[in-house]
Design an enzyme around this catalytic site. Structure first.
Site, mmCIF file in Angstrom:
data_model
loop_
_atom_site.group_PDB
_atom_site.id
_atom_site.type_symbol
_atom_site.label_atom_id
_atom_site.label_comp_id
_atom_site.label_asym_id
_atom_site.label_seq_id
_atom_site.Cartn_x
_atom_site.Cartn_y
_atom_site.Cartn_z
ATOM 1 N N LYS A 134 -1.897 14.378 15.410
ATOM 2 C CA LYS A 134 -3.075 14.065 16.236
ATOM 3 C C LYS A 134 -4.176 15.105 16.021
ATOM 4 O O LYS A 134 -5.360 14.776 16.018
ATOM 5 C CB LYS A 134 -2.661 14.047 17.714
ATOM 6 C CG LYS A 134 -3.803 13.868 18.719
ATOM 7 C CD LYS A 134 -3.272 13.974 20.137
ATOM 8 C CE LYS A 134 -4.419 13.972 21.167
ATOM 9 N NZ LYS A 134 -5.027 12.636 21.322
ATOM 10 N N HIS A 273 10.945 -20.098 -12.036
ATOM 11 C CA HIS A 273 10.012 -20.358 -10.950
ATOM 12 C C HIS A 273 10.726 -20.612 -9.623
ATOM 13 O O HIS A 273 10.472 -21.585 -8.918
ATOM 14 C CB HIS A 273 9.092 -21.525 -11.299
ATOM 15 C CG HIS A 273 8.283 -21.273 -12.527
ATOM 16 N ND1 HIS A 273 7.281 -20.318 -12.584
ATOM 17 C CD2 HIS A 273 8.352 -21.824 -13.762
ATOM 18 C CE1 HIS A 273 6.759 -20.316 -13.805
ATOM 19 N NE2 HIS A 273 7.394 -21.204 -14.538
#
Length: 509
Positions: A134, A273
């Site tokens: 922070k 595929h």
């Protein structure tokens, strides 16, 4: 300047601490880390000396103290903050190096108890990381031992830039979020598939590797794995040989691996595929490959091959004449590996064990995610209901079970022709089911005669069955449940087909 060090993973911490001292830092540390630094001859204070409070509750409370967190959170550009620190005799802390208790490793151990899991939930560590992150413009926070080297070099060369600090802070917050997600998953039992899905999901992913691009060159792509656990399945596979994997390689490799992992007997699939175009089960894995390849020799070119047993020299030799992109297997015999590595561009993946069921199947849509339990249920072919005048023979039953499992891995509307535990034809992803039957018939050709058919969902019309009978299909497995089931059954009886209903469908969109 002061640095606070408290690490469970002590990799590199002694060398890093030496370099911090050289850069002018005073060291503060906690129990185990303090012991390691003291043994190395480093000048280091215990946190208790700084706070004036002893570690209590078996070490549960040691850094949770205003002297620590005020030193981390005070804004250096605030005269009021600094005056308040002075009023209370508190000094700033300018560097934090913290990593956390091994919660994930603990809960993965067989037989771990709730008490063991709870004891490995770190409280002080995440709190320090959050406080330091922070206040990153003034406090550097390091959570990854892999960053010790470059951080120390920059500190010795004049200091970290604002961007360096910001990136380290982001990494710290990510580390804490991953940790919190793992605890949440454990406590809510997210790893178990439920009848009802939870109101919220914690999904945290860790980048495993960058990819050249996604499905197309204009799309950036990368591989991520669930960050709360060790990567498994194809995401955790070890690449033994070949060029860099592409996005499409990984998609197809995963489809192939999932397919063969669903079979108990030695099985090989060839995937193109995302759909198996070849699939076979045999006791000899080389023969399984040969039969899978023969299922569609045209589509196999440039495909992905997956084995659910180690690849043998015989299997490698059988694959040699065909160009494949990827081979996926739990292992490779030395002779097979040597043979396959002669193909410079062939990617070889080793997956340590067949993956367990994923907790969720998640797919993105615009603005959100679709989430479902995976399509993984125990099915017993002995419970299937024969609905025609003729029941399937024992041989047909075996092929029906094989075809039904294959259909689950083919995109809807899925139709599978199979004979002798081998995929002989398939139709996938068509807007209507009869087209999929046509495609299966065309691919199978003469092999359609004597095949069985599996349909991932019910037949809405009898024309599907009539076309299958014309192709030479002798038995059908399907879920049933159409308003025209009677017409479909009548068509099967007219052609002398056996048909069974499973009561379960397997759509794969």
């Amino acid at each position: 300047m002061r640095a606070l060090l408290s690490v469970y993973d002590k990799t590199g911490i002694v060398d890093f601490s030496h370099r911090l001292v050289d850069a002018g830092y005073d060291l503060i540390s906690t129990g185990g880390t303090h012991g390691s630094l003291t043994e190395a001859g480093l000048p280091v204070k215990q946190v208790a000396e700084v706070t004036g409070s002893p570690e209590i509750l078996d070490g549960r409370v040691k850094t949770l103290h205003p002297v620590i967190h005020a030193g981390l959170l005070a804004r250096r550009d605030s005269s009021e903050h600094l005056a308040e620190l002075g009023q209370h005799g508190i000094e700033t802390i300018d560097m934090v190096a913290v990593n956390l208790y091994p919660f994930v490793a603990t809960v993965k151990k067989p037989g771990v108890t709730l008490d063991e899991a709870l004891e490995n939930i770190d409280i002080g560590g995440p709190t320090m990381l959050r406080a330091a992150a922070k206040n990153f413009p003034s406090v550097a926070v390091v959570v990854d031992p892999g960053d010790y080297g470059w951080v120390a070099e920059k500190l010795s060369a004049g200091g970290l830039t604002h961007e360096d600090r910001r990136n380290l802070a982001a990494k710290a917050f990510h580390h804490v979020s991953v940790y919190d997600a793992a605890v949440t998953e454990y406590l809510t039992g997210e790893s178990d598939t439920k009848d009802e899905l939870p109101d919220s999901l914690n999904i945290t992913l860790q980048k495993v590797a960058g990819l050249r691009y996604g499905e197309n060159p204009h799309q950036p792509g990368a591989l991520y794995a669930t960050a709360a656990a060790e990567a498994t399945g194809v995401a955790g596979a070890k690449q033994l040989h070949g060029r860099e994997l592409s996005y499409n390689n990984l998609m197809d490799a995963d489809a192939a691996w999932r397919t063969v992992s669903d079979f108990q007997s030695p099985t090989v699939t060839v995937v193109k595929h995302n759909n198996p175009c070849g699939l076979a089960s045999r006791q000899d894995i080389a023969e399984a490959y040969r039969q899978a390849y023969e299922g569609d020799t045209v589509s196999a070119f440039g495909g992905i091959v997956a084995f659910n047993r180690a690849v043998t020299a015989g299997a490698a030799e059988a694959m040699d004449p065909v160009f494949y992109e990827v081979v996926v297997a739990p292992g490779y015999e030395p002779a097979a590996l040597e043979m396959l590595q002669k193909k410079r561009n062939l990617r070889l993946l080793a997956v340590e064990s067949q993956p367990g069921t994923q907790a969720y199947d998640i797919r993105p849509i615009s603005g959100g995610m679709l989430v479902q339990a995976p399509d993984a249920i125990d099915e017993d072919p002995a419970t299937w209901k024969t609905v025609t005048e003729r029941a399937p023979t024992d041989a047909e039953k075996e092929d029906l079970a094989f075809a039904w499992k294959a259909a689950k891995h083919i995109k809807s509307n899925a139709i599978v022709f199979a004979k002798n535990q081998t995929l002989s034809g398939m139709g996938a992803g068509q807007p209507n089911r009869v087209v999929s039957v046509h495609l299966s018939q065309r691919i199978a050709g003469d092999k359609a005669k004597g095949s069985v058919l599996a349909s991932d969902a019910f037949f809405p019309f009898a024309d599907n069955v009539e076309l299958a009978a014309e192709a030479g299909v002798t038995a059908i497995v399907q879920p049933g449940g159409s308003i025209r089931d009677d017409e479909v059954i009548a068509a099967a009886d007219k052609s002398g087909l056996a048909m069974v209903f499973t009561g379960v469908r397997h759509f794969r969109h």
